[in-house]
Design a protein around this motif. Structure first.
Motif, PDB file in Angstrom:
ATOM      1  N   GLY A  65       0.816  -1.208   0.000  1.00 62.72           N
ATOM      2  CA  GLY A  65       0.000   0.000   0.000  1.00 62.72           C
ATOM      3  C   GLY A  65       0.848   1.257   0.000  1.00 62.72           C
ATOM      4  O   GLY A  65       2.061   1.220  -0.206  1.00 62.72           O
ATOM      5  N   ARG A  66       0.164   2.361   0.275  1.00 58.29           N
ATOM      6  CA  ARG A  66       0.875   3.639   0.356  1.00 58.29           C
ATOM      7  C   ARG A  66       1.769   3.679   1.576  1.00 58.29           C
ATOM      8  O   ARG A  66       1.450   3.098   2.607  1.00 58.29           O
ATOM      9  N   PRO A  67       2.882   4.378   1.486  1.00 53.23           N
ATOM     10  CA  PRO A  67       3.716   4.561   2.668  1.00 53.23           C
ATOM     11  C   PRO A  67       2.935   5.337   3.739  1.00 53.23           C
ATOM     12  O   PRO A  67       1.997   6.061   3.424  1.00 53.23           O
ATOM     13  N   SER A  68       3.343   5.181   4.973  1.00 54.03           N
ATOM     14  CA  SER A  68       2.659   5.856   6.077  1.00 54.03           C
ATOM     15  C   SER A  68       3.644   6.711   6.856  1.00 54.03           C
ATOM     16  O   SER A  68       4.706   6.235   7.260  1.00 54.03           O
ATOM     17  N   LEU A 124      -2.790   6.831   6.695  1.00 49.13           N
ATOM     18  CA  LEU A 124      -3.511   5.569   6.875  1.00 49.13           C
ATOM     19  C   LEU A 124      -4.388   5.227   5.683  1.00 49.13           C
ATOM     20  O   LEU A 124      -5.384   4.518   5.823  1.00 49.13           O
ATOM     21  N   ASP A 125      -4.050   5.707   4.512  1.00 48.74           N
ATOM     22  CA  ASP A 125      -4.874   5.469   3.327  1.00 48.74           C
ATOM     23  C   ASP A 125      -4.886   3.981   2.995  1.00 48.74           C
ATOM     24  O   ASP A 125      -3.841   3.397   2.730  1.00 48.74           O
ATOM     25  N   PRO A 126      -6.070   3.349   2.973  1.00 50.62           N
ATOM     26  CA  PRO A 126      -6.139   1.911   2.708  1.00 50.62           C
ATOM     27  C   PRO A 126      -6.128   1.557   1.223  1.00 50.62           C
ATOM     28  O   PRO A 126      -6.065   0.391   0.866  1.00 50.62           O
ATOM     29  N   ASN A 127      -6.198   2.554   0.358  1.00 58.23           N
ATOM     30  CA  ASN A 127      -6.337   2.322  -1.076  1.00 58.23           C
ATOM     31  C   ASN A 127      -5.088   2.755  -1.837  1.00 58.23           C
ATOM     32  O   ASN A 127      -4.346   3.618  -1.392  1.00 58.23           O
ATOM     33  N   ILE A 128      -4.922   2.121  -2.995  1.00 61.58           N
ATOM     34  CA  ILE A 128      -3.922   2.570  -3.948  1.00 61.58           C
ATOM     35  C   ILE A 128      -4.610   2.715  -5.295  1.00 61.58           C
ATOM     36  O   ILE A 128      -5.688   2.158  -5.521  1.00 61.58           O
TER      37      ILE A 128
END
Length: 185
Positions: A65-68, A124-128
């Motif tokens: 996923g996206r880096p946090s 905390l984005d759960p999407n890509i």
């Protein structure tokens, strides 16, 4: 002085009542909506996961996923607040680019989608984006010994069409996509 105390007390009590009423309404709405305000929960092997909170996947057989900026800690979401010319931020982005190039050697000459190297505002984005998922297909197909077409179909089936913004890019939920990947026969 008496002229100021009464209006101040009335204003304080009025705002307190407004806050209590507002909080009660929001709490009540949260209890009648689907999932009762508890988020999008998925149970895997007896363990509860939240599909609406970004999670870290490091193994090569999974979509990343996206880096946090907050290390996927849902207790305190936030961004790094570093500007685009900040040397530390640029070093972080370069490190992410180098890691992606190492993990996905077959994509050496392909442009990396920006959401794979930059953290979201909440961290905390759960999407890509679909492009970010497609960027990882070759690595996953090789590690899992399945065809790229199977993974492409899986991405298409898990693509979320509903966007509030009319021209927003299509996206996929990383946790749901990885669960579907594990369920491939």
């Amino acid at each position: 002085m008496k002229n100021y105390i009464r209006p101040a007390l009335v204003l304080t009590l009025g705002i307190a009542a407004l806050v209590i009423v507002y909080t009660t309404i929001v709490f009540g709405i949260g209890k009648v909506v689907p999932n009762r305000g508890l988020g999008d929960q998925i149970t895997i092997n007896g363990k509860r996961q939240y599909a609406n909170i970004g999670q870290e996947f490091k193994l090569p057989q999974y979509f990343h996923g996206r880096p946090s900026a907050v290390n996927y800690n849902a207790a305190g979401s936030g961004a790094s607040n570093k500007g685009p010319n900040n040397p530390e931020y640029l070093a972080d982005v370069q490190k992410r680019i180098d890691t992606l190039r190492t993990e996905n050697p077959a994509m050496k000459n392909v442009e990396i989608p920006v959401d794979l190297i930059t953290a979201s505002g909440s961290g905390l984005d759960p999407n890509i984006s679909v492009q970010s998922a497609e960027y990882q297909i070759k690595r996953i197909a090789k590690v899992r010994n399945i065809t790229e077409g199977q993974i492409q179909d899986l991405i298409a089936k898990n693509c979320e069409e509903e966007n509030v913004i009319v021209f927003a890019p299509q996206k996929v939920n990383v946790l749901k996509l990885n669960i579907a990947l594990d369920n491939l026969k």
